[in-house]
Design a protein around this motif. Structure first.
Motif, PDB file in Angstrom:
ATOM      1  N   GLY A  78       0.814  -1.213   0.000  1.00 39.48           N
ATOM      2  CA  GLY A  78       0.000   0.000   0.000  1.00 39.48           C
ATOM      3  C   GLY A  78       0.845   1.260   0.000  1.00 39.48           C
ATOM      4  N   ILE A 266      -2.170  -5.158  -8.350  1.00 36.01           N
ATOM      5  CA  ILE A 266      -3.293  -4.686  -7.538  1.00 36.01           C
ATOM      6  C   ILE A 266      -3.699  -3.312  -8.059  1.00 36.01           C
ATOM      7  CG2 ILE A 266      -4.071  -4.051  -5.236  1.00 36.01           C
ATOM      8  CD1 ILE A 266      -2.063  -6.046  -4.117  1.00 36.01           C
ATOM      9  N   ILE A 269      -5.547   1.186  -6.168  1.00 35.97           N
ATOM     10  CA  ILE A 269      -5.075   1.732  -4.898  1.00 35.97           C
ATOM     11  C   ILE A 269      -4.262   3.001  -5.154  1.00 35.97           C
ATOM     12  CG2 ILE A 269      -3.385   1.362  -3.031  1.00 35.97           C
ATOM     13  CD1 ILE A 269      -6.026   0.139  -2.401  1.00 35.97           C
ATOM     14  N   SER A 296      -3.087   4.853   1.381  1.00 37.41           N
ATOM     15  CA  SER A 296      -3.154   3.676   0.512  1.00 37.41           C
ATOM     16  C   SER A 296      -2.851   2.397   1.293  1.00 37.41           C
ATOM     17  CB  SER A 296      -2.171   3.829  -0.650  1.00 37.41           C
ATOM     18  OG  SER A 296      -2.488   4.958  -1.438  1.00 37.41           O
ATOM     19  N   LEU A 300      -5.424  -0.686   1.491  1.00 37.74           N
ATOM     20  CA  LEU A 300      -5.071  -2.039   1.062  1.00 37.74           C
ATOM     21  C   LEU A 300      -5.255  -3.048   2.194  1.00 37.74           C
ATOM     22  CD1 LEU A 300      -4.157  -3.690  -1.317  1.00 37.74           C
ATOM     23  CD2 LEU A 300      -1.794  -3.271  -0.676  1.00 37.74           C
ATOM     24  N   SER A 303      -8.945  -3.591   2.399  1.00 41.95           N
ATOM     25  CA  SER A 303      -9.418  -4.366   1.250  1.00 41.95           C
ATOM     26  C   SER A 303      -9.090  -5.844   1.411  1.00 41.95           C
ATOM     27  CB  SER A 303      -8.802  -3.828  -0.044  1.00 41.95           C
ATOM     28  OG  SER A 303      -9.205  -2.495  -0.289  1.00 41.95           O
ATOM     29  N   THR A 332     -10.110  -4.263  -4.580  1.00 41.77           N
ATOM     30  CA  THR A 332      -9.725  -2.893  -4.945  1.00 41.77           C
ATOM     31  C   THR A 332     -10.300  -2.489  -6.296  1.00 41.77           C
ATOM     32  OG1 THR A 332      -7.623  -3.637  -5.928  1.00 41.77           O
ATOM     33  CG2 THR A 332      -7.609  -3.036  -3.601  1.00 41.77           C
TER      34      THR A 332
END
Length: 353
Positions: A78, A266, A269, A296, A300, A303, A332
């Motif tokens: 993140g 990912i 984010i 972030s 994350l 999430s 995400t």
């Protein structure tokens, strides 16, 4: 009337308060994240196991060997994706940009897959996967920028070019994985990104890149702030514009590539975190970069916590009875896609006006 210095002081306190709240949020979500699993643990049990106060051996094993590395990797990923997204938004002067929308993630994934599929075993062992992914991510970003040459001020055009390049790279990745007979489950992982099964070995690969990337991003934050003023103004203030822009792109691509090489691609984010951070702390890079990173990381972690709460069966041949938690990248994407469409619609309306 409030003096300028007073306003700056109030703003500084607000930013410090925002960072403190984010750190507390990360700490709380970190404990909740570790407590979630087949054997649910209370926050008190998690803290006891982490600090070895009155917890049994089995509990410490679950926390330290199975859940702690995953939570640490979620935080690190993140931090890196949030910083990378903030850098790209500043350099390209476009709030719609994020690593997954300008090809950085998909380029890193494709280069990693090609390297693992066709490189000799001796080269695979000698060259770190993060280095290979770095060149792939940087090459994809430079391709998007080149295709948008002459239209630097058109934010919508850049976003659409990024989406097209990303789709092409993702399709190529799927094709090579299928030809390599690595299975649809592998494609699922690389396409969405996942923290499932991450261990201390994955953490050992990720944390040096995290520290290096975050330090470099803060070292170049002032130069990024000058780039926000425009190329002519920045050059007039003594900044080597091209060198600084390329270096910032390398930092953003490196952060993205290192993350992709460990957890896959990912998405979103790096879009949501910097955008909300800009609303909370402004768009000055020395402040935007760390706030984006912290926000972030929190997003994350949350999430992945949501993803672990949802169990699904993989519909792939030979794995019909295999159950797994929802990959964090899928969560995400579900959260970020509507957010991106909202920003894109807002940008289109602004251009028409």
């Amino acid at each position: 009337m409030i003096k300028k210095g007073g306003k700056e002081g109030v703003q500084g306190l607000r930013i410090k308060g925002t960072c403190l709240c984010l750190l507390l949020g990360i700490a709380m979500m970190f404990i909740l994240h570790i407590g979630l699993g087949k054997a649910s643990l209370t926050p008190e049990q998690v803290v006891q196991a982490l600090f070895d106060h009155g917890s049994d051996e089995d509990l410490r094993y679950i926390v330290w060997n199975l859940r702690l590395p995953r939570a640490l990797i979620a935080v690190a990923a993140g931090l890196m994706l949030g910083t990378a997204g903030a850098i790209l938004q500043v350099v390209m002067r476009n709030p719609l940009v994020e690593p997954g929308l300008v090809g950085a993630s998909s380029g890193a994934v494709l280069s990693a897959v090609l390297w693992l599929s066709f490189a000799a075993d001796s080269l695979v062992r000698a060259v770190p996967l993060t280095v290979v992914a770095l060149f792939g991510g940087l090459g994809a970003v430079l391709l998007v920028v080149t295709l948008n040459a002459g239209h630097a001020g058109n934010r919508t055009r850049l976003a659409l070019i990024g989406l097209i390049v990303t789709a092409i790279l993702q399709s190529a990745t799927s094709l090579f994985l299928l030809q390599g007979q690595q299975g649809l489950s592998t494609i699922f992982l690389w396409t969405f990104g996942s923290l499932n099964g991450r261990s201390w070995s994955s953490w050992a690969l990720l944390w040096p890149w995290t520290i290096l990337g975050l330090l470099l991003s803060m070292m170049y934050a002032r130069k990024a702030e000058l780039l926000q003023l425009g190329d002519a103004t920045a050059a007039g203030l003594g900044l080597n514009v091209n060198r600084s822009r390329v270096m910032l792109l390398i930092i953003a691509s490196g952060l993205t590539a290192a993350t992709v090489s460990v957890v896959g691609a990912i998405g979103f984010i790096g879009l949501i975190g910097p955008h909300i951070a800009a609303l909370l702390a402004g768009r000055k890079p020395p402040v935007l970069f760390p706030v984006s990173a912290l926000l972030s990381a929190l997003l994350l972690l949350a999430s992945d916590w949501i993803g672990q709460s949802i169990t699904l069966r993989l519909p792939f041949p030979g794995m019909e009875n295999h159950q797994t938690s929802l990959p964090v990248g899928a969560v995400t994407t579900l959260l970020g896609a509507p957010f991106f469409l909202f920003l894109l619609r807002k940008s289109l309306l602004k251009n028409k006006a």
